[in-house]
Motif scaffolding. Structure first.
Motif, PDB file in Angstrom:
ATOM      1  N   ASP A 220      49.463  15.553  38.788  1.00  0.00           N
ATOM      2  CA  ASP A 220      48.110  16.066  38.574  1.00  0.00           C
ATOM      3  C   ASP A 220      48.129  17.331  37.718  1.00  0.00           C
ATOM      4  OD1 ASP A 220      46.882  14.030  39.902  1.00  0.00           O
ATOM      5  OD2 ASP A 220      46.372  15.173  41.697  1.00  0.00           O
ATOM      6  N   MET A 221      49.174  18.142  37.846  1.00  0.00           N
ATOM      7  CA  MET A 221      49.302  19.326  36.993  1.00  0.00           C
ATOM      8  C   MET A 221      49.456  18.922  35.535  1.00  0.00           C
ATOM      9  SD  MET A 221      49.097  22.192  38.741  1.00  0.00           S
ATOM     10  CE  MET A 221      49.863  23.354  37.613  1.00  0.00           C
ATOM     11  N   ALA A 222      50.222  17.872  35.293  1.00  0.00           N
ATOM     12  CA  ALA A 222      50.418  17.396  33.918  1.00  0.00           C
ATOM     13  C   ALA A 222      49.110  16.917  33.301  1.00  0.00           C
ATOM     14  CB  ALA A 222      51.453  16.278  33.897  1.00  0.00           C
ATOM     15  N   ALA A 223      48.231  16.407  34.165  1.00  0.00           N
ATOM     16  CA  ALA A 223      46.923  15.943  33.674  1.00  0.00           C
ATOM     17  C   ALA A 223      45.921  17.084  33.541  1.00  0.00           C
ATOM     18  CB  ALA A 223      46.371  14.891  34.637  1.00  0.00           C
ATOM     19  N   GLY A 224      46.329  18.283  33.965  1.00  0.00           N
ATOM     20  CA  GLY A 224      45.466  19.447  33.847  1.00  0.00           C
ATOM     21  C   GLY A 224      44.291  19.461  34.810  1.00  0.00           C
ATOM     22  N   THR A 225      44.456  18.818  35.961  1.00  0.00           N
ATOM     23  CA  THR A 225      43.320  18.691  36.882  1.00  0.00           C
ATOM     24  C   THR A 225      43.442  19.571  38.128  1.00  0.00           C
ATOM     25  OG1 THR A 225      44.378  16.803  37.966  1.00  0.00           O
ATOM     26  CG2 THR A 225      42.861  16.318  36.158  1.00  0.00           C
ATOM     27  N   VAL A 226      44.504  20.384  38.208  1.00  0.00           N
ATOM     28  CA  VAL A 226      44.703  21.207  39.404  1.00  0.00           C
ATOM     29  C   VAL A 226      44.881  22.675  39.025  1.00  0.00           C
ATOM     30  CG1 VAL A 226      46.148  21.625  41.430  1.00  0.00           C
ATOM     31  CG2 VAL A 226      45.787  19.293  40.621  1.00  0.00           C
ATOM     32  N   THR A 227      44.110  23.540  39.641  1.00  0.00           N
ATOM     33  CA  THR A 227      44.247  24.984  39.425  1.00  0.00           C
ATOM     34  C   THR A 227      44.577  25.722  40.724  1.00  0.00           C
ATOM     35  OG1 THR A 227      41.866  25.305  39.724  1.00  0.00           O
ATOM     36  CG2 THR A 227      42.661  24.978  37.462  1.00  0.00           C
ATOM     37  N   VAL A 229      46.218  25.226  44.865  1.00  0.00           N
ATOM     38  CA  VAL A 229      46.972  24.414  45.818  1.00  0.00           C
ATOM     39  C   VAL A 229      47.118  25.197  47.114  1.00  0.00           C
ATOM     40  CG1 VAL A 229      49.202  23.328  46.317  1.00  0.00           C
ATOM     41  CG2 VAL A 229      48.255  23.211  44.022  1.00  0.00           C
ATOM     42  N   ALA A 230      47.152  24.483  48.222  1.00  0.00           N
ATOM     43  CA  ALA A 230      47.433  25.107  49.510  1.00  0.00           C
ATOM     44  C   ALA A 230      48.783  24.632  50.016  1.00  0.00           C
ATOM     45  CB  ALA A 230      46.350  24.769  50.522  1.00  0.00           C
ATOM     46  N   ALA A 231      49.626  25.584  50.414  1.00  0.00           N
ATOM     47  CA  ALA A 231      50.848  25.260  51.152  1.00  0.00           C
ATOM     48  C   ALA A 231      50.439  25.263  52.620  1.00  0.00           C
ATOM     49  CB  ALA A 231      51.935  26.285  50.876  1.00  0.00           C
ATOM     50  N   ILE A 232      50.332  24.091  53.206  1.00  0.00           N
ATOM     51  CA  ILE A 232      49.770  23.943  54.547  1.00  0.00           C
ATOM     52  C   ILE A 232      50.878  23.900  55.593  1.00  0.00           C
ATOM     53  CG2 ILE A 232      47.622  22.828  53.812  1.00  0.00           C
ATOM     54  CD1 ILE A 232      48.931  20.132  54.256  1.00  0.00           C
ATOM     55  N   ASN A 245      56.246  30.140  47.003  1.00  0.00           N
ATOM     56  CA  ASN A 245      57.021  30.873  45.995  1.00  0.00           C
ATOM     57  C   ASN A 245      57.756  29.924  45.057  1.00  0.00           C
ATOM     58  OD1 ASN A 245      56.208  33.365  47.015  1.00  0.00           O
ATOM     59  ND2 ASN A 245      57.913  33.452  48.472  1.00  0.00           N
ATOM     60  N   GLU A 246      58.220  28.813  45.577  1.00  0.00           N
ATOM     61  CA  GLU A 246      58.876  27.818  44.726  1.00  0.00           C
ATOM     62  C   GLU A 246      57.884  27.236  43.718  1.00  0.00           C
ATOM     63  OE1 GLU A 246      62.107  26.325  48.122  1.00  0.00           O
ATOM     64  OE2 GLU A 246      60.375  25.083  47.616  1.00  0.00           O
ATOM     65  N   LEU A 247      56.669  26.985  44.164  1.00  0.00           N
ATOM     66  CA  LEU A 247      55.636  26.462  43.258  1.00  0.00           C
ATOM     67  C   LEU A 247      55.283  27.476  42.172  1.00  0.00           C
ATOM     68  CD1 LEU A 247      53.163  24.694  45.727  1.00  0.00           C
ATOM     69  CD2 LEU A 247      54.760  23.596  44.154  1.00  0.00           C
ATOM     70  N   LEU A 248      55.194  28.741  42.557  1.00  0.00           N
ATOM     71  CA  LEU A 248      54.824  29.779  41.584  1.00  0.00           C
ATOM     72  C   LEU A 248      55.918  29.988  40.544  1.00  0.00           C
ATOM     73  CD1 LEU A 248      53.092  32.385  43.910  1.00  0.00           C
ATOM     74  CD2 LEU A 248      52.015  30.876  42.224  1.00  0.00           C
ATOM     75  N   GLN A 249      57.168  29.738  40.926  1.00  0.00           N
ATOM     76  CA  GLN A 249      58.248  29.816  39.940  1.00  0.00           C
ATOM     77  C   GLN A 249      58.108  28.726  38.900  1.00  0.00           C
ATOM     78  OE1 GLN A 249      62.000  29.771  42.002  1.00  0.00           O
ATOM     79  NE2 GLN A 249      61.757  31.834  42.832  1.00  0.00           N
ATOM     80  N   GLU A 250      57.681  27.541  39.344  1.00  0.00           N
ATOM     81  CA  GLU A 250      57.516  26.413  38.424  1.00  0.00           C
ATOM     82  C   GLU A 250      56.184  26.465  37.689  1.00  0.00           C
ATOM     83  OE1 GLU A 250      57.794  21.490  38.459  1.00  0.00           O
ATOM     84  OE2 GLU A 250      58.200  22.649  40.292  1.00  0.00           O
ATOM     85  N   PHE A 251      55.135  26.923  38.385  1.00  0.00           N
ATOM     86  CA  PHE A 251      53.791  26.985  37.801  1.00  0.00           C
ATOM     87  C   PHE A 251      53.223  28.394  37.983  1.00  0.00           C
ATOM     88  CE2 PHE A 251      54.272  22.669  39.681  1.00  0.00           C
ATOM     89  CZ  PHE A 251      54.306  21.924  38.506  1.00  0.00           C
ATOM     90  N   PRO A 252      53.592  29.344  37.117  1.00  0.00           N
ATOM     91  CA  PRO A 252      53.195  30.747  37.296  1.00  0.00           C
ATOM     92  C   PRO A 252      51.688  30.981  37.309  1.00  0.00           C
ATOM     93  CG  PRO A 252      54.938  30.537  35.652  1.00  0.00           C
ATOM     94  CD  PRO A 252      54.458  29.153  35.938  1.00  0.00           C
ATOM     95  N   ASP A 253      50.927  30.112  36.653  1.00  0.00           N
ATOM     96  CA  ASP A 253      49.478  30.312  36.569  1.00  0.00           C
ATOM     97  C   ASP A 253      48.712  29.611  37.692  1.00  0.00           C
ATOM     98  OD1 ASP A 253      49.763  31.815  34.241  1.00  0.00           O
ATOM     99  OD2 ASP A 253      49.731  30.019  32.978  1.00  0.00           O
TER     100      ASP A 253
END
Length: 281
Positions: A220-227, A229-232, A245-253
């Motif tokens: 979904d990130m590749a499709a540009g449809t997610v800004t 996310v919740a780590a539940i 933190n792992e997600l923010l390393q891969e997707f800083p924005d």
């Protein structure tokens, strides 16, 4: 502009600031232990629930809000001058709350629009935010309701139980499955499909399970449809923060929140559960 109320249940896990900002009324789901019934967020905190869950000899059950409670709320809203209400509830595949809301809506002259979120947690929050924005932009209630129904197909929630112990206690897996999963370190990836939870994958190691969930996000990130996310998690903020933190390393924005799941999820998935959830644009 018409005065519209929002109604939901504790599956959404809204904080007080959000409730005040968006004019939301929350009906509590309940947990039934051997010593009585406890309303989530009213009679029982998250800590108290997990303390009781660890000590419980028999697995607790979950219970939906009573129709009488819904009717009392509808009458209260009408008396306070609301024109109508949108009632966004936990997936009908998991709870009878949505069906009860439909029944209650037929018993009152106050106009209520029940909506089946077909999910729980973080996407419900985002649906209310989006729906409120549509109302503020002049959309009619009926248009907002249809928009919400469209959003349900774009909502995602996947989670990984820490173990199968609680799933075994609640009758979801057999004793043999539970034993083997503990011995072999087998992890289940459970996700929502059309409003019900299904086992998506069964893999060895938590790392592989997390990567399986993250792959869906990457698509979904590749499709540009997610800004956002919740780590539940179910009483496991430490591991949820690590995943964030792992997600923010891969997707800083990417905006990533850590969100506690309803204790009603904990009844079935168990303490330690983690996952990811989002609502695609």
């Amino acid at each position: 502009m018409k005065k519209i109320a929002w109604i939901t249940d504790t599956a959404a896990q809204l904080d007080d600031a959000f409730i005040q900002k968006h004019d939301v009324y929350v009906l509590p789901l309940s947990v039934v232990f051997s010593d009585g019934t406890y309303r989530e967020s009213i009679d029982l905190t998250q800590k108290e629930f997990y303390d009781k869950l660890r000590e419980a000899k028999a697995s607790p059950k979950t219970s939906q809000p009573a129709i009488g409670e819904m009717l009392a709320l509808y009458e209260k809203l009408e008396a306070e001058g609301y024109d109508s209400a949108i009632a966004l509830h936990l997936s009908s595949g998991l709870s009878g709350t949505f069906e009860s809301a439909q029944s209650a809506a037929k018993m009152t002259d106050f106009k209520v629009y029940p909506v089946d979120s077909k999910i729980g947690s973080f996407p419900m929050v985002k649906m209310i935010e989006a729906g409120n924005e549509l109302l503020e932009n002049g959309k009619e209630v009926e248009e907002v309701v249809e928009a919400l129904k469209g959003m349900t197909a774009k909502a995602h929630l996947s989670f990984i139980p820490s173990s199968l112990n609680q799933l075994h206690k609640s009758g979801r897996v057999s004793g043999t499955q539970n034993f083997l999963s503990n011995i072999l370190n087998i992890k289940l990836v459970i996700t929502f499909v059309d409003g019900i939870t299904v086992m998506k994958e069964k893999v060895r190691s938590n790392k592989r399970a997390k990567n399986n969930v993250t792959e869906a996000l990457r698509a979904d990130m590749a499709a540009g449809t997610v800004t956002e996310v919740a780590a539940i998690h179910c009483n496991n903020a430490v591991d949820a923060e690590t995943w964030k933190n792992e997600l923010l390393q891969e997707f800083p924005d990417l905006k990533v929140e850590v969100v506690q799941l309803s204790v009603c999820v904990g009844v079935h998935a168990g303490e330690g559960t983690t996952g990811l959830s989002w609502l695609a644009k």
